[in-house]
Enzyme design. Structure first.
Site, mmCIF file in Angstrom:
data_model
loop_
_atom_site.group_PDB
_atom_site.id
_atom_site.type_symbol
_atom_site.label_atom_id
_atom_site.label_comp_id
_atom_site.label_asym_id
_atom_site.label_seq_id
_atom_site.Cartn_x
_atom_site.Cartn_y
_atom_site.Cartn_z
ATOM 1 N N GLU A 69 6.822 6.349 7.984
ATOM 2 C CA GLU A 69 7.058 7.398 9.074
ATOM 3 C C GLU A 69 8.410 7.420 9.863
ATOM 4 O O GLU A 69 8.956 8.553 10.230
ATOM 5 C CB GLU A 69 5.706 7.133 10.148
ATOM 6 C CG GLU A 69 4.320 7.314 9.489
ATOM 7 C CD GLU A 69 3.285 6.974 10.087
ATOM 8 O OE1 GLU A 69 3.226 5.754 10.343
ATOM 9 O OE2 GLU A 69 2.402 7.815 10.357
ATOM 10 N N GLU A 110 -2.660 2.922 5.045
ATOM 11 C CA GLU A 110 -3.557 2.491 6.426
ATOM 12 C C GLU A 110 -4.839 2.424 6.110
ATOM 13 O O GLU A 110 -5.612 1.810 6.709
ATOM 14 C CB GLU A 110 -3.210 3.831 7.497
ATOM 15 C CG GLU A 110 -1.790 3.343 8.252
ATOM 16 C CD GLU A 110 -0.640 3.867 7.734
ATOM 17 O OE1 GLU A 110 -0.754 4.418 6.456
ATOM 18 O OE2 GLU A 110 0.221 4.212 8.296
ATOM 19 N N ALA A 148 3.870 -0.546 10.955
ATOM 20 C CA ALA A 148 3.353 -1.423 12.229
ATOM 21 C C ALA A 148 2.964 -2.768 11.874
ATOM 22 O O ALA A 148 2.574 -3.116 11.003
ATOM 23 C CB ALA A 148 2.274 -0.510 12.706
ATOM 24 N N GLY A 154 4.223 2.691 9.204
ATOM 25 C CA GLY A 154 5.097 3.234 10.169
ATOM 26 C C GLY A 154 6.518 3.162 9.681
ATOM 27 O O GLY A 154 7.385 3.820 10.138
HETATM 28 N N1 CO8 Z 1 2.933 -6.393 9.801
HETATM 29 C C1 CO8 Z 1 3.123 -7.745 10.233
HETATM 30 N N2 CO8 Z 1 3.468 -8.652 9.280
HETATM 31 C C2 CO8 Z 1 3.621 -8.237 8.032
HETATM 32 C C3 CO8 Z 1 3.595 -6.591 7.527
HETATM 33 C C4 CO8 Z 1 3.134 -5.927 8.558
HETATM 34 N N3 CO8 Z 1 3.116 -4.548 8.352
HETATM 35 N N4 CO8 Z 1 3.848 -6.508 6.405
HETATM 36 C C5 CO8 Z 1 4.346 -7.810 6.053
HETATM 37 N N5 CO8 Z 1 4.150 -8.810 6.952
HETATM 38 C C6 CO8 Z 1 4.739 -10.179 6.808
HETATM 39 C C7 CO8 Z 1 3.391 -10.950 6.148
HETATM 40 O O1 CO8 Z 1 2.213 -11.289 6.878
HETATM 41 C C8 CO8 Z 1 4.173 -12.211 5.611
HETATM 42 O O2 CO8 Z 1 4.520 -13.086 6.729
HETATM 43 P P1 CO8 Z 1 4.101 -14.454 6.614
HETATM 44 O O3 CO8 Z 1 4.799 -14.925 5.571
HETATM 45 O O4 CO8 Z 1 4.053 -15.053 7.836
HETATM 46 O O5 CO8 Z 1 2.495 -14.471 6.030
HETATM 47 C C9 CO8 Z 1 5.643 -11.707 5.308
HETATM 48 O O6 CO8 Z 1 5.647 -10.277 6.088
HETATM 49 C C10 CO8 Z 1 5.816 -11.404 4.124
HETATM 50 O O7 CO8 Z 1 4.845 -10.628 3.616
HETATM 51 P P2 CO8 Z 1 4.132 -10.770 2.256
HETATM 52 O O8 CO8 Z 1 3.898 -12.122 1.864
HETATM 53 O O9 CO8 Z 1 2.694 -9.939 2.554
HETATM 54 O O10 CO8 Z 1 5.209 -10.101 1.068
HETATM 55 P P3 CO8 Z 1 4.708 -9.381 -0.399
HETATM 56 O O11 CO8 Z 1 5.972 -9.170 -1.082
HETATM 57 O O12 CO8 Z 1 3.783 -10.294 -1.130
HETATM 58 O O13 CO8 Z 1 3.920 -8.109 0.100
HETATM 59 C C11 CO8 Z 1 3.867 -5.936 0.946
HETATM 60 C C12 CO8 Z 1 4.754 -7.079 0.330
HETATM 61 C C13 CO8 Z 1 3.074 -5.150 -0.193
HETATM 62 C C14 CO8 Z 1 4.513 -4.922 1.610
HETATM 63 C C15 CO8 Z 1 2.616 -6.559 1.743
HETATM 64 O O14 CO8 Z 1 3.463 -7.310 2.708
HETATM 65 C C16 CO8 Z 1 1.898 -5.718 2.771
HETATM 66 O O15 CO8 Z 1 0.901 -5.104 2.273
HETATM 67 N N6 CO8 Z 1 2.132 -5.319 3.932
HETATM 68 C C17 CO8 Z 1 1.346 -4.387 4.774
HETATM 69 C C18 CO8 Z 1 1.619 -2.943 4.742
HETATM 70 C C19 CO8 Z 1 0.850 -2.090 5.559
HETATM 71 O O16 CO8 Z 1 -0.231 -2.021 5.250
HETATM 72 N N7 CO8 Z 1 1.517 -1.376 6.473
HETATM 73 C C20 CO8 Z 1 1.030 -0.484 7.410
HETATM 74 C C21 CO8 Z 1 0.511 -0.919 8.524
HETATM 75 S S1 CO8 Z 1 -0.399 -0.078 9.637
HETATM 76 C C22 CO8 Z 1 0.878 1.235 10.221
HETATM 77 O O17 CO8 Z 1 2.172 1.142 9.855
HETATM 78 C C23 CO8 Z 1 0.275 2.195 11.211
HETATM 79 C C24 CO8 Z 1 -0.935 2.023 11.717
HETATM 80 C C25 CO8 Z 1 -1.365 3.008 13.085
HETATM 81 C C26 CO8 Z 1 -0.466 2.842 14.043
HETATM 82 C C27 CO8 Z 1 -0.970 3.057 15.422
HETATM 83 C C28 CO8 Z 1 -0.508 2.126 16.421
HETATM 84 C C29 CO8 Z 1 -0.860 2.158 17.744
#
Ligand code: CO8
Length: 256
Positions: free
Chosen positions: A111, A131, A63, A108
């Protein structure tokens, strides 16, 4: 458009195309996925749907975290139900689906892949439900589908620790059907050709028996199987398949 839909021979390919944010699922993207899934359901002659993510790094990083803060509880609840409903649409698509996981599949993103019928991944794939690290729990079906796929003990570990799983472990624990070393789409096409020549309604009866059966008692599941196997028997394709066996020829299924 951040969600692309194209045709590849008798297959459809849906690509999440927002690589700068690792294909994160904004609510707008979820709505687009829903619309594309409706298009797939109406596409004539399609035998399977592939899902993948644009870019070298990610299938989908989950997400869009930047959209999640500061929401009302009502909006948050509706958001979770919306994501669940979109992925349920994938689950109920009239054709099988194959997620081609080409990098991170987090939150997500995992998922989404779990709602597909099959999962193939490349060697750089990483899976996780992180999460808890955000103070959240999965909201798009992960707590329900992951244990059904890999079993409760492993799912609990992944969900409560947020630990991610690399491609080889994902294959070992049955999270993916295949770990692919060559071209992922080519491998996906090969994989789908293992079922795409069979009768679509018959494949759907089989999917329904397995997937709905998981929610039933053994007795109820056996009743469901008896009903669905009778429905399969009633098709012209069953008649054709059995006749072709006796006549020692290849069957010509017509999806009816
Ligand atoms: N959301 C928004 N932006 C994201 C996300 C995300 N999930 N993941 C990555 N990005 C963005 C980063 O912010 C970054 O953008 P910017 O360059 O503008 O800062 C760009 O993508 C590249 O990411 P990274 O620089 O972080 O790349 P890395 O190679 O260093 O790391 C990772 C990759 C490990 C995947 C890292 O990006 C990360 O940990 N991302 C988040 C993963 C995460 O926590 N996912 C779960 C999200 S919550 C969810 O899915 C469900 C919640 C419940 C839903 C209910 C809703 C109503």
């Amino acid at each position: 458009m951040p969600v692309k839909l194209e045709r590849k021979d008798e297959f459809a390919l849906l690509t999440l195309d927002r690589p700068a944010a690792l294909n994160a699922l904004s609510f707008a993207i979820l709505a687009e996925i829903a619309a594309r899934l409706d298009e797939v359901a109406a596409m004539p002659g399609i035998r399977a749907l592939f899902l993948t993510g644009a870019g070298e790094k990610a299938f989908c990083a989950g997400a869009d975290i930047k959209e999640l803060r500061g929401r009302s509880l009502h909006d948050q609840r509706c958001g979770a139900e919306f994501g669940q409903a979109v992925f349920a649409r994938l689950d109920r698509l009239p054709v099988p689906s194959v997620a081609l996981v080409n990098g991170y599949a987090f939150g997500g993103g995992l998922e989404f892949a779990l709602a597909a019928t099959f999962r193939l991944c490349s060697a750089n794939a990483v899976f996780g439900l992180p999460e808890v690290k955000l103070g959240l729990i999965p909201g798009y079906g992960g707590t329900q589908r992951l244990p059904r796929v890999i079993g409760e003990p492993r799912a609990l570990e992944m969900i409560l620790t947020g630990r991610s799983v690399k491609a080889d472990e994902a294959e070992r624990i049955g999270l993916v059907h295949r770990l692919v070393t060559g071209d992922l789409l080519e491998a996906g096409l090969d994989f789908a050709r293992g079922f795409s020549g069979y009768s679509l309604p018959v494949l759907e009866f089989a999917r329904r028996a397995v997937q709905r059966g998981g929610d039933l008692t053994l007795h109820e599941g056996l009743q469901l199987e008896a009903e669905l196997s009778t429905l399969a028997y009633r098709t012209q394709d069953a008649e054709e398949g059995m006749a072709a066996f006796e006549e020692k020829r290849k069957p010509e299924f017509r999806d009816g």
